[in-house]
Scaffold this motif. Structure first.
Motif, PDB file in Angstrom:
ATOM      1  N   LEU A 109       0.829  -1.202   0.000  1.00  0.00           N
ATOM      2  CA  LEU A 109       0.000   0.000   0.000  1.00  0.00           C
ATOM      3  C   LEU A 109       0.867   1.257   0.000  1.00  0.00           C
ATOM      4  O   LEU A 109       0.617   2.199  -0.761  1.00  0.00           O
ATOM      5  CB  LEU A 109      -0.919  -0.012   1.225  1.00  0.00           C
ATOM      6  N   GLY A 110       1.886   1.264   0.838  1.00  0.00           N
ATOM      7  CA  GLY A 110       2.773   2.430   0.898  1.00  0.00           C
ATOM      8  C   GLY A 110       3.526   2.660  -0.393  1.00  0.00           C
ATOM      9  O   GLY A 110       3.673   3.803  -0.847  1.00  0.00           O
ATOM     10  N   ILE A 176      -1.492  -5.651 -16.308  1.00  0.00           N
ATOM     11  CA  ILE A 176      -1.852  -4.444 -15.562  1.00  0.00           C
ATOM     12  C   ILE A 176      -0.920  -3.275 -15.859  1.00  0.00           C
ATOM     13  O   ILE A 176      -1.371  -2.138 -16.079  1.00  0.00           O
ATOM     14  CB  ILE A 176      -1.867  -4.739 -14.045  1.00  0.00           C
ATOM     15  N   VAL A 177       0.400  -3.520 -15.854  1.00  0.00           N
ATOM     16  CA  VAL A 177       1.346  -2.410 -15.979  1.00  0.00           C
ATOM     17  C   VAL A 177       1.153  -1.612 -17.278  1.00  0.00           C
ATOM     18  O   VAL A 177       1.087  -0.373 -17.237  1.00  0.00           O
ATOM     19  CB  VAL A 177       2.802  -2.924 -15.842  1.00  0.00           C
ATOM     20  N   PRO A 178       1.044  -2.237 -18.449  1.00  0.00           N
ATOM     21  CA  PRO A 178       0.862  -1.436 -19.669  1.00  0.00           C
ATOM     22  C   PRO A 178      -0.469  -0.686 -19.706  1.00  0.00           C
ATOM     23  O   PRO A 178      -0.572   0.356 -20.378  1.00  0.00           O
ATOM     24  CB  PRO A 178       0.921  -2.477 -20.799  1.00  0.00           C
ATOM     25  N   ASN A 179      -1.499  -1.176 -18.988  1.00  0.00           N
ATOM     26  CA  ASN A 179      -2.826  -0.576 -19.064  1.00  0.00           C
ATOM     27  C   ASN A 179      -3.137   0.395 -17.934  1.00  0.00           C
ATOM     28  O   ASN A 179      -3.784   1.422 -18.161  1.00  0.00           O
ATOM     29  CB  ASN A 179      -3.892  -1.683 -19.089  1.00  0.00           C
ATOM     30  N   TRP A 180      -2.709   0.069 -16.725  1.00  0.00           N
ATOM     31  CA  TRP A 180      -3.046   0.911 -15.576  1.00  0.00           C
ATOM     32  C   TRP A 180      -1.824   1.427 -14.812  1.00  0.00           C
ATOM     33  O   TRP A 180      -1.966   2.197 -13.872  1.00  0.00           O
ATOM     34  CB  TRP A 180      -3.950   0.147 -14.611  1.00  0.00           C
ATOM     35  N   GLY A 181      -0.648   0.991 -15.168  1.00  0.00           N
ATOM     36  CA  GLY A 181       0.553   1.482 -14.506  1.00  0.00           C
ATOM     37  C   GLY A 181       0.981   0.619 -13.333  1.00  0.00           C
ATOM     38  O   GLY A 181       0.215  -0.209 -12.822  1.00  0.00           O
ATOM     39  N   TRP A 182       2.209   0.815 -12.890  1.00  0.00           N
ATOM     40  CA  TRP A 182       2.771  -0.024 -11.843  1.00  0.00           C
ATOM     41  C   TRP A 182       2.119   0.199 -10.482  1.00  0.00           C
ATOM     42  O   TRP A 182       2.054  -0.709  -9.659  1.00  0.00           O
ATOM     43  CB  TRP A 182       4.276   0.187 -11.747  1.00  0.00           C
ATOM     44  N   ARG A 183       1.584   1.411 -10.234  1.00  0.00           N
ATOM     45  CA  ARG A 183       0.977   1.678  -8.917  1.00  0.00           C
ATOM     46  C   ARG A 183      -0.268   0.827  -8.695  1.00  0.00           C
ATOM     47  O   ARG A 183      -0.529   0.360  -7.577  1.00  0.00           O
ATOM     48  CB  ARG A 183       0.641   3.164  -8.795  1.00  0.00           C
ATOM     49  N   ALA A 184      -1.045   0.603  -9.751  1.00  0.00           N
ATOM     50  CA  ALA A 184      -2.232  -0.237  -9.625  1.00  0.00           C
ATOM     51  C   ALA A 184      -1.851  -1.655  -9.237  1.00  0.00           C
ATOM     52  O   ALA A 184      -2.574  -2.334  -8.482  1.00  0.00           O
ATOM     53  CB  ALA A 184      -3.006  -0.231 -10.945  1.00  0.00           C
ATOM     54  N   LEU A 185      -0.717  -2.118  -9.725  1.00  0.00           N
ATOM     55  CA  LEU A 185      -0.251  -3.464  -9.408  1.00  0.00           C
ATOM     56  C   LEU A 185       0.040  -3.605  -7.921  1.00  0.00           C
ATOM     57  O   LEU A 185      -0.363  -4.584  -7.273  1.00  0.00           O
ATOM     58  CB  LEU A 185       1.002  -3.765 -10.232  1.00  0.00           C
ATOM     59  N   PHE A 186       0.716  -2.612  -7.345  1.00  0.00           N
ATOM     60  CA  PHE A 186       1.040  -2.678  -5.920  1.00  0.00           C
ATOM     61  C   PHE A 186      -0.205  -2.488  -5.046  1.00  0.00           C
ATOM     62  O   PHE A 186      -0.305  -3.075  -3.964  1.00  0.00           O
ATOM     63  CB  PHE A 186       2.106  -1.635  -5.581  1.00  0.00           C
ATOM     64  N   LEU A 187      -1.155  -1.685  -5.509  1.00  0.00           N
ATOM     65  CA  LEU A 187      -2.409  -1.533  -4.766  1.00  0.00           C
ATOM     66  C   LEU A 187      -3.157  -2.865  -4.690  1.00  0.00           C
ATOM     67  O   LEU A 187      -3.657  -3.252  -3.627  1.00  0.00           O
ATOM     68  CB  LEU A 187      -3.301  -0.487  -5.447  1.00  0.00           C
ATOM     69  N   LEU A 188      -3.236  -3.556  -5.805  1.00  0.00           N
ATOM     70  CA  LEU A 188      -3.900  -4.855  -5.833  1.00  0.00           C
ATOM     71  C   LEU A 188      -3.214  -5.836  -4.887  1.00  0.00           C
ATOM     72  O   LEU A 188      -3.869  -6.616  -4.188  1.00  0.00           O
ATOM     73  CB  LEU A 188      -3.897  -5.402  -7.259  1.00  0.00           C
ATOM     74  N   ALA A 189      -1.891  -5.799  -4.833  1.00  0.00           N
ATOM     75  CA  ALA A 189      -1.135  -6.740  -4.001  1.00  0.00           C
ATOM     76  C   ALA A 189      -1.308  -6.475  -2.510  1.00  0.00           C
ATOM     77  O   ALA A 189      -0.955  -7.327  -1.688  1.00  0.00           O
ATOM     78  CB  ALA A 189       0.347  -6.673  -4.365  1.00  0.00           C
ATOM     79  N   ALA A 190      -1.857  -5.298  -2.131  1.00  0.00           N
ATOM     80  CA  ALA A 190      -2.058  -4.990  -0.715  1.00  0.00           C
ATOM     81  C   ALA A 190      -3.290  -5.679  -0.143  1.00  0.00           C
ATOM     82  O   ALA A 190      -3.399  -5.853   1.080  1.00  0.00           O
ATOM     83  CB  ALA A 190      -2.181  -3.477  -0.526  1.00  0.00           C
ATOM     84  N   VAL A 191      -4.214  -6.098  -0.985  1.00  0.00           N
ATOM     85  CA  VAL A 191      -5.498  -6.645  -0.519  1.00  0.00           C
ATOM     86  C   VAL A 191      -5.345  -7.906   0.328  1.00  0.00           C
ATOM     87  O   VAL A 191      -6.042  -8.068   1.342  1.00  0.00           O
ATOM     88  CB  VAL A 191      -6.424  -6.914  -1.728  1.00  0.00           C
TER      89      VAL A 191
END
Length: 460
Positions: A109-110, A176-191
């Motif tokens: 998340l951070g 995810i990275v090409p479509n929504w960027g790397w930040r979306a990937l890390f947000l998903l991984a926080a769940v």
């Protein structure tokens, strides 16, 4: 049932009761819950490699900066592995697994919200502490719940979730990275951090560990709960416990120290398994962590295409892990380790001779290398817990994890130094092949076979 006996007698009693348990839905459910945690730890470990091209562009990183981004988490994992085993041998396996899961989720998340590279690095380091801590502790825990018969398949079918997490992480990153960027990937991984609460309620502490700490009443209470769950799962009465063979020189001490790992029979075991941990992960991550960047810089592939090419190694690695799980009880630990490292050596040799003249050629042979190296590396999560007594099992596994992390740190750096941003890849493959050849010789000549023997028979 209350038993009043010396610590060693209680440990043998608990071991005998665990060894009599048939495989049941309860075993599978506990393995699944711990597996979900390990799955997401693996998922998180690989995210940096697949998000690195975009992070490099966003913050204008140099080659040194990109290398730092790759390795800072591994340094955290190294320190986490070093501390977590000592703690898990004192405060418990399940408690430490839960703590690691929460820290990992908060780190994701951070990082997703990081405004600059420095706070991102700090958070990646802290997250690395948790990832490095969880994996060896979980391996100890699963091994302590298993029986000697088919322990290899039981443990490795759990451990397959780690490369599965790497594979899913790579596939989701490529999408995810090409479509929504790397930040979306890390947000998903926080769940998945929410799973910590479920873990605490459904997974019991290891009765072997409780007995090794002299907490006899708790060990017996947990053992009765486990037996009740197995009876309900199978709908049958349990057989009577049979005596469990014990290694000569068994002790009842509940303390653990690094000295334990270098005393008597454990000295050779430790030196051999540390060598294989270091070599296996140096080769694996030295190649796979740079694959997306190599596809972009050497073969000039678009980011999305480079990421999809890189997934072939993760998918082949998963296949190698499944093969290891299905064969290790028949072939034995030593053969699987030697074949895995030897196959990696051969694949690197082919790449060195052919020169990796196309992205497809690199993808093909790196996939073969990953299949063999993953098979060897996953086997270490079974093999290492078998080598040490309960009182220091988590410590032994975590220090194996330290050598793992040293390999993970050293591999990308060595590749960066040898490659140095050029286009000639042959020296990289020669280097990795030479290193895995050393590991092959050590595994084949010096690794002790452990298949079919109880943990108490292997270690006092």
């Amino acid at each position: 049932m209350r038993v009043t006996a010396p610590d060693h007698a209680v440990q043998q009693h608990i071991a005998a009761r665990l060894e009599r348990l048939p495989m049941s839905r309860w075993h599978i459910s506990v393995r699944l819950i711990i597996g979900v945690v390990t799955f997401f730890e693996a998922f998180d470990q690989l995210l940096i490699a697949f998000s690195l091209p975009d992070i490099t562009r966003e913050w204008g990183l140099s080659t040194a900066g990109a290398t730092t981004a790759l390795t800072v988490g591994s340094i955290g994992m190294l320190l986490g592995a070093l501390a977590s085993g000592w703690l898990a041998d004192r405060v418990g396996r399940v408690r430490m697994i839960m703590l690691c899961l929460v820290i990992t989720a908060l780190g994701n998340l951070g990082m997703a919200l990081s405004p600059a590279f420095l706070p991102f690095l700090i958070l990646r380091f802290v997250q690395g502490l948790a990832i490095g801590g969880e994996v060896p502790i979980a391996a100890s825990y699963i091994a302590e719940l298993s029986r000697a018969k088919r322990r290899g398949r039981f443990v490795l079918m759990y451990e397959v979730v780690f490369p599965a997490g790497l594979t899913v992480g790579s596939l989701m990153s490529a999408w995810i990275v090409p479509n929504w960027g790397w930040r979306a990937l890390f947000l998903l991984a926080a769940v998945p951090g929410l799973a910590a609460f479920f873990l605490q309620r459904r997974v019991p502490e290891s009765p072997r560990w409780l007995a090794s700490r002299g907490r006899n009443a708790e060990a017996l209470e947990v053992m009765e709960q486990i037996e009740g769950n197995v009876r309900r799962s199978t709908g049958q009465d349990l057989p009577e416990p049979a005596p469990v063979p014990s290694a000569v020189g068994a002790e009842s001490t509940s303390t653990s120290s690094v000295r334990d790992l270098f005393t008597g029979r454990y000295r050779r075991r430790t030196l051999v398994v540390w060598t294989i941990w270091f070599v296996g992960y140096l080769a694996n991550y030295g190649l796979t962590s740079w694959l997306p960047t190599l596809y972009k810089q050497v073969f000039h592939l678009p980011t999305g295409t480079a990421l999809w090419y890189s997934t072939s190694a993760s998918m082949a690695g998963l296949a190698g892990c499944i093969l290891a799980a299905l064969t290790i009880d028949r072939l034995g630990r030593r053969k699987v380790l030697a074949i895995g490292l030897g196959g990696t050596t051969v694949a690197m040799g082919f790449l060195a001779v052919l020169g990796a003249n196309s992205a497809g050629q690199l993808a093909l042979f790196s996939a073969f290398a990953a299949m063999f190296s993953f098979a060897a590396n996953i086997s270490l999560y079974l093999y290492t817990p078998e080598l040490y007594p309960t009182r220091s099992r988590a410590l032994g596994c975590s220090l194996g994890g330290v050598l793992n992390r040293l390999g993970i740190i050293t591999g990308p750096i060595l590749v960066a130094v040898v490659y140095a941003g050029g286009t000639e890849l042959t020296p990289v493959f020669l280097l990795i092949g030479a290193i895995t050849l050393v590991g092959t010789i050590v595994a084949a000549a010096f690794a002790e076979e452990t298949k079919g023997r109880t943990l108490e028979e292997l270690s006092p």
